[in-house]
Scaffold this active site. Structure first.
Site, PDB file in Angstrom:
ATOM      1  N   ASP A  11       8.857  -2.347  -8.113  1.00  0.00           N
ATOM      2  CA  ASP A  11       8.268  -1.008  -7.982  1.00  0.00           C
ATOM      3  C   ASP A  11       9.150  -0.275  -6.992  1.00  0.00           C
ATOM      4  O   ASP A  11       9.192  -0.635  -5.819  1.00  0.00           O
ATOM      5  CB  ASP A  11       6.826  -1.152  -7.468  1.00  0.00           C
ATOM      6  CG  ASP A  11       6.160   0.188  -7.186  1.00  0.00           C
ATOM      7  OD1 ASP A  11       6.858   1.218  -7.161  1.00  0.00           O
ATOM      8  OD2 ASP A  11       4.940   0.181  -6.957  1.00  0.00           O
ATOM      9  N   TYR A 229       0.792  -5.524   4.271  1.00  0.00           N
ATOM     10  CA  TYR A 229       0.600  -5.051   2.900  1.00  0.00           C
ATOM     11  C   TYR A 229       1.590  -3.944   2.576  1.00  0.00           C
ATOM     12  O   TYR A 229       1.642  -2.942   3.260  1.00  0.00           O
ATOM     13  CB  TYR A 229      -0.835  -4.549   2.690  1.00  0.00           C
ATOM     14  CG  TYR A 229      -1.024  -3.980   1.311  1.00  0.00           C
ATOM     15  CD1 TYR A 229      -0.939  -4.803   0.194  1.00  0.00           C
ATOM     16  CD2 TYR A 229      -1.251  -2.623   1.113  1.00  0.00           C
ATOM     17  CE1 TYR A 229      -1.077  -4.286  -1.089  1.00  0.00           C
ATOM     18  CE2 TYR A 229      -1.399  -2.099  -0.160  1.00  0.00           C
ATOM     19  CZ  TYR A 229      -1.302  -2.936  -1.257  1.00  0.00           C
ATOM     20  OH  TYR A 229      -1.436  -2.431  -2.519  1.00  0.00           O
ATOM     21  N   LYS A 232       1.243  -4.378  -4.213  1.00  0.00           N
ATOM     22  CA  LYS A 232       0.954  -5.687  -4.800  1.00  0.00           C
ATOM     23  C   LYS A 232       2.181  -6.208  -5.531  1.00  0.00           C
ATOM     24  O   LYS A 232       3.088  -5.458  -5.863  1.00  0.00           O
ATOM     25  CB  LYS A 232      -0.266  -5.561  -5.726  1.00  0.00           C
ATOM     26  CG  LYS A 232      -1.328  -6.636  -5.565  1.00  0.00           C
ATOM     27  CD  LYS A 232      -1.630  -7.078  -4.167  1.00  0.00           C
ATOM     28  CE  LYS A 232      -2.638  -8.202  -4.096  1.00  0.00           C
ATOM     29  NZ  LYS A 232      -2.957  -8.598  -2.732  1.00  0.00           N
TER      30      LYS A 232
HETATM   31  P1  13P Z   1       1.254  -1.103  -6.455  1.00  0.00           P
HETATM   32  O1  13P Z   1       1.390  -2.489  -5.884  1.00  0.00           O
HETATM   33  O2  13P Z   1       1.161  -1.143  -7.945  1.00  0.00           O
HETATM   34  O3  13P Z   1       2.328  -0.217  -5.951  1.00  0.00           O
HETATM   35  O4  13P Z   1      -0.134  -0.524  -5.996  1.00  0.00           O
HETATM   36  C1  13P Z   1      -0.360  -0.379  -4.646  1.00  0.00           C
HETATM   37  C2  13P Z   1      -1.703   0.173  -4.282  1.00  0.00           C
HETATM   38  O5  13P Z   1      -2.017   0.154  -3.109  1.00  0.00           O
HETATM   39  C3  13P Z   1      -2.614   0.686  -5.310  1.00  0.00           C
HETATM   40  O6  13P Z   1      -3.810   1.183  -4.764  1.00  0.00           O
HETATM   41 MG    MG Z   2       3.400   1.338  -6.361  1.00  0.00          MG
HETATM   42 MG    MG Z   3       2.571  -1.823  -9.259  1.00  0.00          MG
END
Ligand code: 13P
Ligand code: MG
Ligand code: MG
Ligand code: 13P
Length: 392
Positions: A11, A229, A232
């Protein structure tokens, strides 16, 4: 001649929050991979996205963990970040590129990797899965169902080639250790690990009879690399099918009852993994940044190349109207879980929340906690001294 299928994802920024990469990012990646085809580095490729993650799928002859292939993917993600995502101020530009220290392999730097090198069979169907808003342990239930559950995979019961079982390579993501477990003999021990998907995730599955690789999954945990964090992991997975492996329909059947996985909003919640088509606008997240979802792309690997329905265009395996029923179920489960708000298990447990911003809030409360000792009542004190009865 051996063929390698490499799936490398990251990402590196998206439009409208964590929704979808800008089309220019996908075009940029396609252009770079087309160039790599003309130089002969790769044989075929496909570029797509799962929600806000860009997925690069390549076949080549260089084997797994090849510095040139990893370098190609790394440069694509870096250039997209610098040349498209940052100038357009896309959301989370460069999000998954956690380090600049590329030295031949993207593992440990943020991008997710699933690779399989194999000798092509007479005919070699493969499925590539890509998920958004979840973690590598999201594959635990599907992989158990595909390769170890006779309730899912009829071949385990009626095909002599499958009956000899599979070897699961399971990673302890916290301790960076690996253990191999053979099914069906060690199934119960395997489930003892896979039931904790935040810590244990399957890296690979091999056929027990001859060690032939059957599946490979990305195991990157961004929060463990970054210590906080940062989005994800949004894992990818390759599964080989048919003729000595589970049939394509058995592999897909593992997604018919959506497992509840970690991720979703702010990476801090549990939700159903919704199987979606990637052709008709389903491959994006919206409700509470989710629910988490998965796409399935089907090809034949033939003479070192991806053969889809038209050139490299893959079969869209969750497009069948059957999956509308599963999506409906997943939506119902998602709405139901959200009725719990910020209570476990709808919100992740304490341990996994350590990487989020919740501890900062709880830290502010610390000075307000006073010592507390419960004063026993006379009745409770006298009860305490009575001898205890044995209870089962
Ligand atoms: P991603 O990991 O897909 O970037 O999503 C992060 C997020 O915090 C969604 O609420
Ligand atoms: Mg994202
Ligand atoms: Mg993502
Ligand atoms: P066909 O007879 O359509 O080739 O299907 C065989 C099969 O095993 C399906 O799972």
């Amino acid at each position: 001649m051996r063929t390698t299928l490499s799936v490398i994802k990251a990402d590196v920024g998206s439009v409208a929050g964590h929704y979808k990469p800008h089309n220019e990012m996908l075009r940029y990646a396609q252009k770079k991979l087309n160039e790599a085809k003309t130089t002969g580095l790769i044989n075929s490729s496909y570029v797509t996205h799962a929600g806000d993650d860009i997925i690069l799928i390549m076949t080549h002859r260089k084997g797994e963990n090849d510095p040139e292939i990893h370098g190609l993917a790394w440069n694509v993600f870096k250039e997209i970040t610098e040349n498209v995502a940052k100038p357009l101020k896309l959301y989370g530009a460069g999000q998954d590129l956690l380090s600049d220290a590329f030295s031949g392999n993207v593992r440990g730097l943020g991008p997710g990797v699933a690779e399989i090198e194999f000798e092509e069979r007479k005919s070699d169907p493969v499925i590539v899965f890509a998920a958004d808003k979840t973690e590598p342990g999201a594959w635990n239930i599907p992989l158990y169902r595909i390769f170890a559950s006779p309730d899912n995979t009829a071949g385990l019961v009626i095909d002599p080639q499958l009956q000899r079982g599979f070897i699961f390579e399971v990673l302890d993501l916290q301790e960076s250790k690996v253990v191999e477990l053979k099914t069906p003999e060690e199934l119960y021990m395997l489930l003892g690990l896979l039931g904790t998907p935040g810590r244990y995730a399957v890296a690979r599955v091999r056929r027990a009879a001859d060690g032939e690789p059957a599946a490979s999954a990305s195991t990157t945990r961004l929060s463990l690399i970054a210590g906080r964090y940062v989005g994800k992991d949004d894992p990818v997975m390759i599964v080989r099918a048919q003729a000595g492996f589970p049939a394509v329909g058995e592999v897909l059947a593992a997604f018919a009852v959506p497992p509840i996985v970690s991720g979703w909003m702010r990476g801090s919640h549990r939700g159903p993994l919704m199987p979606v088509s990637f052709k008709n606008g389903q491959n994006v997240v919206s409700y509470f940044d989710g629910p988490p979802r998965v796409i399935a792309m089907g090809w034949q690997v033939s003479n070192g190349k991806l053969i889809g329905l038209d050139g490299e265009e893959p079969a869209d395996l969750f497009a069948d109207p059957f999956w509308d029923y599963v999506r409906q179920k997943a939506a119902e489960i998602a709405v139901y879980l959200r009725t719990m708000g910020e209570f476990e298990p709808a919100r992740l447990g304490h341990e996994e929340m350590e990487y989020t911003t919740l501890p900062l809030i709880l830290e502010n409360l610390k000075p307000r906690f006073k010592p507390y000792e419960e004063k026993p009542t006379a009745k409770a004190a006298s009860k305490k001294s009575e001898p205890k009865e044995d209870v089962d």
